[in-house]
Design an enzyme around this catalytic site. Structure first.
Site, PDB file in Angstrom:
ATOM      1  N   ALA A  42     -17.700 -20.775 -23.277  1.00  0.00           N
ATOM      2  CA  ALA A  42     -18.893 -20.964 -23.851  1.00  0.00           C
ATOM      3  C   ALA A  42     -19.781 -22.193 -23.180  1.00  0.00           C
ATOM      4  CB  ALA A  42     -19.054 -20.941 -25.315  1.00  0.00           C
ATOM      5  N   ARG A  45     -25.802 -26.967 -24.684  1.00  0.00           N
ATOM      6  CA  ARG A  45     -26.226 -28.364 -24.428  1.00  0.00           C
ATOM      7  C   ARG A  45     -25.712 -29.058 -25.817  1.00  0.00           C
ATOM      8  NH1 ARG A  45     -32.235 -28.499 -22.748  1.00  0.00           N
ATOM      9  NH2 ARG A  45     -32.518 -27.813 -24.942  1.00  0.00           N
ATOM     10  N   GLY A 187     -34.873 -18.735 -38.205  1.00  0.00           N
ATOM     11  CA  GLY A 187     -34.243 -18.512 -36.735  1.00  0.00           C
ATOM     12  C   GLY A 187     -35.089 -17.250 -35.921  1.00  0.00           C
ATOM     13  N   LYS A 205     -42.287  -8.147 -24.495  1.00  0.00           N
ATOM     14  CA  LYS A 205     -41.553  -6.745 -24.781  1.00  0.00           C
ATOM     15  C   LYS A 205     -42.153  -5.602 -24.582  1.00  0.00           C
ATOM     16  CE  LYS A 205     -39.364  -9.410 -28.777  1.00  0.00           C
ATOM     17  NZ  LYS A 205     -39.759 -10.025 -30.022  1.00  0.00           N
TER      18      LYS A 205
END
Ligand SMILES: NC(=O)C1=CN([C@@H]2O[C@H](COP(=O)(O)OP(=O)(O)OC[C@H]3O[C@@H](n4cnc5c(N)ncnc54)[C@H](O)[C@@H]3O)[C@@H](O)[C@H]2O)C=CC1
Ligand SMILES: N[C@@H](CC=O)C(=O)O
Ligand code: NA
EC number: 1.1.1.3
Length: 438
Positions: A42, A45, A187, A205
């Protein structure tokens, strides 16, 4: 059976959800995919968070290119966002012959043509179910489930953050700012939430769905977009009195001379199922000539709902990785050689119904002037409502007019003439209205 190895790039909301669901449902997923799907490495940052999320068995690095170049990685999962490092990463992974799964609608809507062409040349897949309507498998439905149909139109509530804000404001009387802060905390919002509230995210989209539905290249730069930040609570109230809900709606429609591609706050009759899609939920209504109207509903954002779509793509890629590239589902549903060059129509040529609100002098003759101008522009009135001015100014009234189908250019010309009347103050509010008949 040998596991397929995933390189996870970005371990934030969606990356964290993807790692968690892959681990929790590992056995069930392997039974479906035919082999285990395992995160090999994985990159993030935020190394500390990534190590906590991934646990001791997964190597964690800071540089995403390490993942793209890793010899044991079969599929690169891009969950970083944006179009700088994410684009470089995706193109590098493709160059290295790796399949890609991404949730990045901005990247696909703006650079999809280039990315798919390169992937085609290299014989790898780029999958992006999570990029549209989060957990709802709508790309799958459009690309595979509806292939018999000539698609006529798609209308979708496809930005969870905006829908959440509108719902919280209506149901709890919350302020715009407080509702947005909640969407960020949960989120749902993009790193820069103006993408959500100004319509960019929904237009990304919609651009992707339009390409898949009509077999055209992705053309985000031609999309028309308006967000919810300038929406007035008064219009939400009047719309409700008239039997409508206002939603941030993306509409793409096939017309004789091209394709409409537009996102804007739009009135929808409250009796339609889609008008009752609230909170972070998304819904996409697709009208096909054979099947009629079909509706896809579910969570449009959030960690595990989005992970659900990312992992569905991982399973698909795992199943198809060994197939002859010629036999895979094309990225945009239509074979690359069959992509059509239909124009995207300018917003002036769009045809829809309208909600118009004006601040008028409450004197005889005003309505007659307004309706005469509309009639001269070939715009017919569906219904009308007159209310004492919301600001309670003596002698003034709010006039609300709903029109039948009209061409945007004609409406704009008529509004310029109406605004020039002495009896009308300020700008006329113009919102679009869709009946969405199946
Ligand atoms: N949050 C949601 O509900 C949904 C998000 N998406 C898309 O998924 C993608 C990721 O979104 P979120 O998880 O919400 O974002 P996030 O901000 O929570 O996570 C991004 C991750 O990428 C890492 N990152 C950023 N720049 C990096 C760099 N240069 N090198 C290495 N790591 C870097 C960050 O440290 C973080 O771990 C975006 O494209 C977003 O549009 C799609 C559907 C739903
Ligand atoms: N910010 C987006 C996340 C999912 O695509 C949204 O709110 O819908
Ligand atoms: Na989806």
């Amino acid at each position: 059976m040998k596991a397929i190895h995933v390189g996870l790039c970005g371990v934030g909301t969606v990356g964290g959800g993807t790692a968690a669901v892959l681990k929790r449902n590992a056995e069930e997923i392997a039974r479906r995919a035919g082999r285990p799907i395992v995160i090999k490495i994985a990159a993030s940052r935020d190394l500390e968070r990534a190590r906590t999320v991934c646990g001791p068995d997964i190597e964690v690095v800071a540089d995403v290119m390490t993942v793209a170049d890793h010899p044991d990685v079969d599929i690169v999962v891009e969950l970083i966002g944006g179009t700088t490092i994410a684009k470089d990463l995706v193109l590098r992974a493709i160059e290295n012959g790796k399949h890609v799964v991404t949730a990045n609608k901005k990247l696909i809507a703006e650079y999809g043509n280039e990315i798919f062409a390169r992937a085609q040349e290299k014989g790898v897949m780029v999958s992006f179910e999570a990029a549209v309507a989060g957990g709802i498998p709508v790309i799958k439905a459009l690309r595979e489930g509806l292939t018999a149909n000539r698609i006529e139109w798609i209308a979708g509530i496809i930005n969870g953050t905006s829908n959440f804000i509108l719902t919280e404001m209506r149901d709890k009387g919350m302020s715009f700012a407080a509702a947005l802060a909640d969407a960020q905390r949960l989120g749902y919002a993009e790193a820069d939430p103006t993408f959500d509230i100004e319509g960019h995210d929904a237009a990304h989209k919609l651009t992707i769905m339009s390409a898949i539905a009509f077999g055209i290249p992705v053309q985000f730069e031609k999309a028309y977009l308006e967000g919810i930040s300038k929406l007035d609570a008064l219009d939400i109230k009047y719309a409700s009195e008239l039997g409508y809900r206002i939603k941030l709606l993306g509409v793409t429609r096939r017309r004789e001379n091209g394709i409409e591609l537009r996102v804007a706050p739009t009135l929808i009759p409250h009796k339609r199922l889609i008008a009752n899609v609230d909170g972070v939920m998304n819904a996409v209504l697709v009208k096909g000539d054979a099947v009629g109207a079909t509706l896809y509903y579910g969570p449009g954002a959030g960690a595990e709902p989005t992970a659900s779509a990312v992992i569905a793509d991982l399973v698909d890629v795992t199943r198809l990785a060994t197939a002859d590239p010629e036999n895979r589902v094309p990225h945009l549903a239509f074979q690359p050689s069959a992509i059509a060059n239909l124009p995207i129509l300018p917003i002036d040529d769009v045809e829809t119904c309208y909600y118009l609100r004006m601040d008028a002098n409450d004197k005889p003759g005003v309505l007659a002037d307004v309706t005469r101008i509309l009639a001269e522009a070939n715009i017919s009135v569906d219904s009308m409502l007159q209310k004492p001015a919301a600001e309670q100014v003596d002698g003034r009234a709010d006039i609300i007019i709903l029109t039948h189908l009209a061409v945007e250019r004609h409406v704009n010309e008529a509004l310029a003439r109406i605004e020039a009347l002495d009896s009308i103050t300020g700008h006329v509010v113009k919102l679009r209205l869709e009946h969405l008949h199946g």
